[in-house]
Design a protein around this motif. Structure first.
Motif, mmCIF file in Angstrom:
data_model
loop_
_atom_site.group_PDB
_atom_site.id
_atom_site.type_symbol
_atom_site.label_atom_id
_atom_site.label_comp_id
_atom_site.label_asym_id
_atom_site.label_seq_id
_atom_site.Cartn_x
_atom_site.Cartn_y
_atom_site.Cartn_z
ATOM 1 N N TYR A 19 0.858 -1.171 0.000
ATOM 2 C CA TYR A 19 0.000 0.000 0.000
ATOM 3 C C TYR A 19 0.897 1.224 0.000
ATOM 4 O O TYR A 19 1.840 1.300 0.767
ATOM 5 N N ILE A 20 0.615 2.174 -0.847
ATOM 6 C CA ILE A 20 1.433 3.379 -0.943
ATOM 7 C C ILE A 20 0.817 4.462 -0.065
ATOM 8 O O ILE A 20 -0.347 4.824 -0.226
ATOM 9 N N TYR A 21 1.604 4.964 0.840
ATOM 10 C CA TYR A 21 1.183 6.025 1.746
ATOM 11 C C TYR A 21 0.731 7.221 0.913
ATOM 12 O O TYR A 21 1.472 7.718 0.071
ATOM 13 N N GLY A 22 -0.501 7.669 1.114
ATOM 14 C CA GLY A 22 -1.030 8.840 0.414
ATOM 15 C C GLY A 22 -1.379 8.593 -1.040
ATOM 16 O O GLY A 22 -1.505 9.540 -1.815
ATOM 17 N N ALA A 23 -1.574 7.350 -1.417
ATOM 18 C CA ALA A 23 -1.832 7.004 -2.816
ATOM 19 C C ALA A 23 -3.006 7.779 -3.408
ATOM 20 O O ALA A 23 -3.004 8.102 -4.596
ATOM 21 N N GLN A 29 0.872 7.795 -12.580
ATOM 22 C CA GLN A 29 2.280 7.908 -12.960
ATOM 23 C C GLN A 29 3.164 8.088 -11.725
ATOM 24 O O GLN A 29 4.252 7.523 -11.652
ATOM 25 N N GLU A 30 2.691 8.858 -10.759
ATOM 26 C CA GLU A 30 3.455 9.053 -9.532
ATOM 27 C C GLU A 30 3.549 7.750 -8.743
ATOM 28 O O GLU A 30 4.597 7.443 -8.165
ATOM 29 N N ARG A 31 2.471 6.992 -8.726
ATOM 30 C CA ARG A 31 2.508 5.698 -8.018
ATOM 31 C C ARG A 31 3.493 4.746 -8.688
ATOM 32 O O ARG A 31 4.259 4.052 -8.017
ATOM 33 N N ASP A 32 3.494 4.720 -10.014
ATOM 34 C CA ASP A 32 4.451 3.877 -10.740
ATOM 35 C C ASP A 32 5.886 4.313 -10.450
ATOM 36 O O ASP A 32 6.765 3.482 -10.242
ATOM 37 N N ALA A 33 6.115 5.628 -10.461
ATOM 38 C CA ALA A 33 7.457 6.143 -10.182
ATOM 39 C C ALA A 33 7.895 5.799 -8.759
ATOM 40 O O ALA A 33 9.062 5.471 -8.513
ATOM 41 N N TYR A 34 6.957 5.846 -7.806
ATOM 42 C CA TYR A 34 7.256 5.485 -6.429
ATOM 43 C C TYR A 34 7.688 4.027 -6.346
ATOM 44 O O TYR A 34 8.702 3.693 -5.738
ATOM 45 N N ARG A 35 6.923 3.151 -6.972
ATOM 46 C CA ARG A 35 7.264 1.723 -6.960
ATOM 47 C C ARG A 35 8.635 1.484 -7.592
ATOM 48 O O ARG A 35 9.437 0.705 -7.083
ATOM 49 N N GLN A 36 8.882 2.167 -8.695
ATOM 50 C CA GLN A 36 10.162 2.020 -9.380
ATOM 51 C C GLN A 36 11.316 2.513 -8.490
ATOM 52 O O GLN A 36 12.360 1.884 -8.419
#
Length: 82
Positions: A19-23, A29-36
Motif C-alpha cells: 500500500y502506498i502512503y497517500g496514494a 504515474q506518480e505511483r508507478d514512479a514510487y514503486r520504481q
C-alpha cells in the motif's frame, strides 16, 4: 479460459503489492514512479529513507489541499473529497 476470466495461472509470479502512503493524492504515474524508486533502492536502509521522504512530501501535499493523512496514509479531511 483463465485469461477470459481475468485469472492468472498458478505458476504466474506473485508480486506482493505494498500500500502506498497517500496514494489517493497521487497520479497513476506518480505511483508507478514510487514503486520504481523503491525497486531501484539498493538496500533496506535506502528503501526506508525513500519511504520517509515520500511520507513527508505527501503530508505536505495533503496539508496544501486542506486534508490530513492518518498513520496509514489514508486521506482524512473535509467532505471526503480528493
Amino acid at each position: 479460459l483463465l485469461s477470459m476470466l481475468g485469472a492468472q495461472p498458478a505458476n504466474a509470479e506473485e508480486v506482493p503489492r505494498e500500500y502506498i502512503y497517500g496514494a489517493e493524492l497521487m497520479t497513476p504515474q506518480e505511483r508507478d514512479a514510487y514503486r520504481q524508486g523503491l525497486q531501484q533502492a539498493p538496500t533496506d536502509e535506502a528503501r526506508g529513507a525513500y519511504r520517509h521522504r515520500h511520507r513527508q512530501q505527501l503530508q505536505k501535499r495533503a496539508q496544501q489541499r486542506g486534508k490530513q493523512l492518518d498513520e496509514k496514509g489514508i486521506v482524512r479531511g473535509q467532505g471526503g473529497e480528493r
